[in-house]
Design a protein around this motif. Structure first.
Motif, short mmCIF file in Angstrom:
data_model
loop_
_atom_site.label_atom_id
_atom_site.label_comp_id
_atom_site.label_asym_id
_atom_site.label_seq_id
_atom_site.Cartn_x
_atom_site.Cartn_y
_atom_site.Cartn_z
N TRP A 229 0.84 -1.21 0.00
CA TRP A 229 0.00 0.00 0.00
C TRP A 229 0.87 1.26 0.00
O TRP A 229 0.62 2.20 -0.75
CB TRP A 229 -0.93 -0.02 1.22
CG TRP A 229 -1.94 1.08 1.24
CD1 TRP A 229 -2.75 1.48 0.21
CD2 TRP A 229 -2.27 1.92 2.35
NE1 TRP A 229 -3.56 2.51 0.60
CE2 TRP A 229 -3.29 2.80 1.91
CE3 TRP A 229 -1.82 1.99 3.66
CZ2 TRP A 229 -3.84 3.75 2.76
CZ3 TRP A 229 -2.38 2.93 4.49
CH2 TRP A 229 -3.37 3.80 4.05
N LEU A 232 2.26 1.93 -3.38
CA LEU A 232 1.28 2.55 -4.27
C LEU A 232 1.10 4.03 -3.94
O LEU A 232 0.99 4.86 -4.85
CB LEU A 232 -0.06 1.82 -4.15
CG LEU A 232 -0.13 0.42 -4.76
CD1 LEU A 232 -1.47 -0.22 -4.45
CD2 LEU A 232 0.09 0.49 -6.27
N ASP A 236 1.88 6.86 -6.72
CA ASP A 236 0.85 7.78 -7.19
C ASP A 236 1.05 9.19 -6.66
O ASP A 236 0.23 10.07 -6.89
CB ASP A 236 -0.54 7.28 -6.76
CG ASP A 236 -1.03 6.15 -7.66
OD1 ASP A 236 -0.24 5.71 -8.51
OD2 ASP A 236 -2.18 5.73 -7.51
N LYS A 254 -7.76 5.35 0.35
CA LYS A 254 -7.38 5.34 -1.05
C LYS A 254 -6.62 4.05 -1.37
O LYS A 254 -5.87 3.54 -0.55
CB LYS A 254 -6.47 6.53 -1.36
CG LYS A 254 -7.10 7.90 -1.15
CD LYS A 254 -8.04 8.25 -2.29
CE LYS A 254 -8.56 9.68 -2.13
NZ LYS A 254 -9.49 10.05 -3.22
N LEU A 255 -6.86 3.53 -2.59
CA LEU A 255 -6.17 2.32 -3.05
C LEU A 255 -6.35 1.16 -2.06
O LEU A 255 -5.42 0.41 -1.77
CB LEU A 255 -4.67 2.62 -3.25
CG LEU A 255 -4.35 3.73 -4.26
CD1 LEU A 255 -2.90 4.14 -4.17
CD2 LEU A 255 -4.67 3.28 -5.68
N TYR A 256 -7.58 1.03 -1.55
CA TYR A 256 -7.85 0.05 -0.51
C TYR A 256 -7.61 -1.39 -0.97
O TYR A 256 -7.47 -2.30 -0.16
CB TYR A 256 -9.29 0.19 -0.01
CG TYR A 256 -10.34 -0.18 -1.03
CD1 TYR A 256 -10.73 -1.49 -1.22
CD2 TYR A 256 -10.95 0.80 -1.82
CE1 TYR A 256 -11.69 -1.84 -2.16
CE2 TYR A 256 -11.91 0.48 -2.76
CZ TYR A 256 -12.27 -0.84 -2.92
OH TYR A 256 -13.21 -1.18 -3.86
N ALA A 258 -5.10 -2.79 -1.94
CA ALA A 258 -3.84 -3.36 -1.43
C ALA A 258 -3.99 -3.87 -0.01
O ALA A 258 -3.21 -4.71 0.44
CB ALA A 258 -2.73 -2.31 -1.49
#
Length: 281
Positions: A229, A232, A236, A254-256, A258
């Motif tokens: 996570w 990422l 980003d 955000k980006l859950y 992962a």
């Protein structure tokens, strides 16, 4: 030589003590803990730290203990005999050495990893009792006994999916890897990403441990998932402000993807977020 962790692996004092105790006692080290807490990686790091070769035996649900010793290919021998191949006269041509045989015949002491032993049938551990005790086994096809030239350092991992037999447990030195606390987790993150913004790490850890504390999660995020996570978030270029200024009802980060690995946990967090928004009105 004693194991004291490595530059790429943060080993707690208890874990270091367990590894060194198992080496001193010459007993297999049985490691349990949540998936993603570095059980398999431990064997690689112990091998690197002690400067010894690593032999890995990854267990599947279909794995039999015999496969770790050797496998006799009777079908190939029968086929070759029908074709008139002369190599059928030497039965050793049809015996494939397993991972334990490789470890036993090595010219130097090796680290032998038996990974995820609880995936196999319940009889799997019992079928290895003599080999783990006496460090030898008998090859019936050739009539020879294979003995370990140097007793390997054996590390066995388990995800606790099923109970292991008492007779097997008696032969092991046991250690349970506790889930890292915040201080240890900071050290782990620093090993992987020494240049990451400290504010980002602090806010990410707040989110991470907040999710882990939610009761009823089917799959709590693990250490390896936190590392993914963070990678990422850095890739980003998401600043720590995005994490710090989360909406009061925004429980899902955000980006859950992962961190959360099944739809039940996502739906649970969505319901919690909805209930939180209703209460805050």
């Amino acid at each position: 030589m004693k194991f004291e962790g490595t530059d790429t692996y943060v080993a707690t004092d208890d874990l270091q003590m367990a590894v060194n105790a198992a080496v001193t006692l010459q007993r297999p080290l049985l490691i349990k803990g949540e998936p993603g807490t570095g059980k398999t990686l431990l064997a690689e790091e112990v091998a690197a730290a002690l400067g010894k070769p690593l032999i890995q035996w990854h267990i599947k649900s279909t794995t039999k203990a015999q496969q770790g010793l050797y496998d006799y290919d009777a079908v190939s021998r029968l086929r070759d005999s029908q074709l008139g191949d002369e190599k059928v006269n030497n039965i050793k041509n049809y015996i494939r050495k397993g991972k334990m045989w490789e470890a036993f015949e090595s010219d130097e002491q090796v680290i032998l990893l038996i990974d995820e032993v609880d995936k196999a049938d319940i009889e799997f551990p019992n079928d290895l009792l003599v080999e783990l005790d006496k460090m030898e086994f008998f090859v019936y096809e050739t009539g020879e006994t294979i003995r370990a030239r140097h007793r390997p350092i054996i590390i066995i991992t388990s995800n606790n999916e099923k109970e292991l037999p008492d007779a097997f447990l008696r032969r092991c030195f046991f250690h349970f890897i506790q889930f890292p606390d915040r201080e240890t987790m900071l050290k782990i993150v620093d090993v992987h990403y020494p240049d990451v913004q400290k504010n980002l790490v602090n806010e990410a850890l707040e989110v991470f441990f907040e999710i882990r504390s939610i009761p009823g999660l089917k799959k709590k995020p693990s250490t390896s998932e936190l590392i993914d996570w963070l990678k990422l978030l850095m890739a980003d270029d998401l600043s720590d402000e995005i994490l710090k200024n989360r909406d009061s009802g925004q429980i899902i980060p955000k980006l859950y993807g992962a961190l959360l690995k099944n739809e039940q946990d996502v739906h649970m967090l969505e319901r919690l977020a909805f209930a939180h928004r209703r209460e805050s009105r």
